[in-house]
Structure formats: structure tokens, C-alpha cells
Design an enzyme around this catalytic site. Structure first.
Site, PDB file in Angstrom:
ATOM      1  N   ASP A   1       0.864  -1.160   0.000  1.00 25.32           N
ATOM      2  CA  ASP A   1       0.000   0.000   0.000  1.00 25.32           C
ATOM      3  C   ASP A   1       0.917   1.232   0.000  1.00 25.32           C
ATOM      4  OD1 ASP A   1      -2.396   1.579   0.361  1.00 25.32           O
ATOM      5  OD2 ASP A   1      -1.830   1.780   2.464  1.00 25.32           O
TER       6      ASP A   1
ATOM      7  N   ASP B   1      -0.051   5.076   0.940  1.00 27.52           N
ATOM      8  CA  ASP B   1      -0.208   6.108   1.955  1.00 27.52           C
ATOM      9  C   ASP B   1      -0.089   5.533   3.361  1.00 27.52           C
ATOM     10  OD1 ASP B   1      -0.691   7.625  -0.260  1.00 27.52           O
ATOM     11  OD2 ASP B   1      -2.864   7.752   0.042  1.00 27.52           O
TER      12      ASP B   1
END
Length: 281
Positions: free
Chosen positions: A9, A11
Site C-alpha cells: 500500500d 499512503d
């Protein structure tokens, strides 16, 4: 050669902030949003950094996004992002994430970024990181402008589905792969691989990680991406072939209320090395 991948991922896992909300000021300077929205995105960035976004917030984001970006000039968004990328995102990468990416690459694994943020933000960041592939949210573009229709929403189970497509294309088994995320909304992404790890987890993911016996890591030291990733390792593939075309402006739609009408321009299978402070299991 081992055929496997490490899925990240973006952020709060690789970078310290929301990749989309970070572009509030450049989007204002490019005429896409107004000054009031810039202040709202700054506040939103603070809230996101403290608590993340749960499923209800993400659904509200999706609905507002499709309404707000309709008619935006897609080329202008790409241009603004690429012109300001190093200034905005370069200082935000976690040193611990950079170390982990380098370890996986040294072990012969592909680096794949899987993010709910828009492709026009995620793809240039992926290039800076030397990622092999990127999966990101995409919207339909027609005659150079966003239609408001979502072609692919890289969220929740859709992330896991995209990972299965990437694995099929790459010829590796997800049971031999790694995944890293901070959010409970990425539980399907983490459950899809044989080696899931929670990074800077929100409350829900921390609980799930403890229940499943998954490692929990804390990343805390942002450094310059330019210093850590001075060269691009390989040409990057932007998602699985079936995901279609178009791009999305994801986070800003949370808070935007006005749109300017004018066109704008191997690592070992066991626990990771001791460079990170552990929590939980």
C-alpha cells in the site's frame, strides 16, 4: 529465480501522508481547486495522518470524487503532478519502507504498489521508487476529460482481485508473496498473500493482526526518495491488463466543494530485520 512479489500500500505505508491530499496547493495553483479547499485538504491531511480513513469515509470519498472531477482536464492533472512530484512527495518516503523495498528487490521479488489513490499520483511515485508494477484507482477519460465514471476502484476486495491478476501475469503464487498495509480496509489485500504485515496499523487492522498472528511494524523516519531511489530499476507496468484506461483524482474530492470551470493546463521468510520497532504479535 524465485517468482514472487512484495505488494505495498502507499499512503502511511511507504510515504508518511496521503499522496493525493499532499497535492492540494499545486492543484490550487493550477486552477483546479479554490483557496478554501486548500485549507480543507491541509486539515484532512492532519486527520488522515492521525487516524486514517475507515470504510464509511472511503465510500463518502468515492461518491464525492465521481461528482467533483467530472469535466476536469486529465492532461492538466498529470502535468501538475509531474511538475511538482519531487517537491511534494520526495521528503515523505519512510526510510524503513525504503530498506524493505531494497531487501525484497535484492531477493529477486517484484515490487508492486497497490493504492486507492489516483493513478496520476501513484504511477509517478512508483517510477521514483523503481516499482515494477502499479495498481491504482482509475476513472474513464473521454475527449481528454474525466467523465465521472470509475473504470477501476482500487479498494478493499478489488485490491485483492487485482493482485490475483498481477500474480497470474507474473507467474507466481500469492502464497509465496508479501503484502504491507496500514488500514483495516486492506484486510483482503493482506489475507491474499502468504506473508502479510501490518505497518503503522489503524485500530481495526492492529486487532486483526493480533488475532491472525501477523507481524506489526512501525515506520517513523521519512527521508528523501531522491536520495534513496536515485535510479529506476525496471520499466513499470501500470496494473493488470484488464483494468482499462483513465485516471482518478481521489482524495481531494473528499473536501472539494467547487470546481474551476476553465481548462487547466529473498528476504528471509521469518521476521524482518531488527531495524524496526515491533508491536503486537
Amino acid at each position: 529465480m524465485t517468482r514472487a512479489a512484495a505488494f505495498f500500500d502507499l499512503d502511511k505505508t511507504i510515504i508518511a501522508k496521503s499522496s493525493t491530499l499532499a497535492f492540494g496547493r499545486p492543484f490550487f495553483q493550477g486552477g483546479l481547486i479554490n483557496r478554501r479547499t486548500v485549507l480543507k485538504t491541509a486539515y484532512a491531511q492532519f486527520v488522515f495522518s492521525m487516524a486514517g480513513a475507515d470504510a464509511q469515509q472511503m465510500e463518502r470519498l468515492r461518491a464525492q470524487m465521481t461528482a467533483m472531477v467530472t469535466g476536469w482536464d486529465a492532461a492538466a492533472v498529470h502535468e501538475i503532478v509531474r511538475e511538482t512530484l519531487h517537491e511534494i512527495v520526495d521528503p515523505l518516503v519512510y526510510a524503513e519502507a525504503a530498506d524493505l523495498i531494497e531487501e525484497h528487490r535484492a531477493a529477486g521479488r517484484e515490487i508492486v504498489i497497490v493504492s486507492s489513490s489516483g493513478a496520476e499520483m501513484v504511477e509517478p511515485i512508483g517510477e521514483m521508487l523503481g516499482a515494477d508494477r502499479v495498481v491504482a484507482t482509475r476513472m474513464v477519460v473521454q475527449d481528454g476529460r474525466y467523465t465521472g465514471e470509475i473504470d477501476f476502484y482500487a479498494y478493499a476486495e478489488n485490491k485483492a482481485a487485482a493482485m490475483r491478476e498481477v500474480a497470474a501475469e507474473g507467474g507466481y503464487d500469492l502464497a509465496d508473496c508479501w503484502a504491507y498495509s496500514d488500514s483495516i480496509t486492506d484486510l483482503p489485500m493482506l489475507a491474499a498473500v502468504g506473508h502479510p504485515t501490518a505497518v503503522n496499523p489503524d485500530r481495526g487492522l492492529r486487532k486483526a493482526a493480533l488475532q491472525n498472528g501477523w507481524p506489526v511494524l512501525r515506520f517513523e523516519r521519512p527521508v528523501s526518495m531522491r536520495a534513496r531511489f536515485s535510479t529506476t530499476a525496471t520499466p513499470m507496468v501500470t496494473g493488470a491488463a484488464a483494468m482499462g484506461v483513465g485516471a482518478a483524482v481521489v482524495g481531494l474530492a473528499w473536501y472539494a466543494r467547487h470546481r474551476n470551470g476553465r481548462a487547466v493546463l529473498p528476504a528471509p521468510a521469518g521476521p524482518p530485520s531488527g531495524r524496526w520497532r515491533r508491536r503486537g504479535a
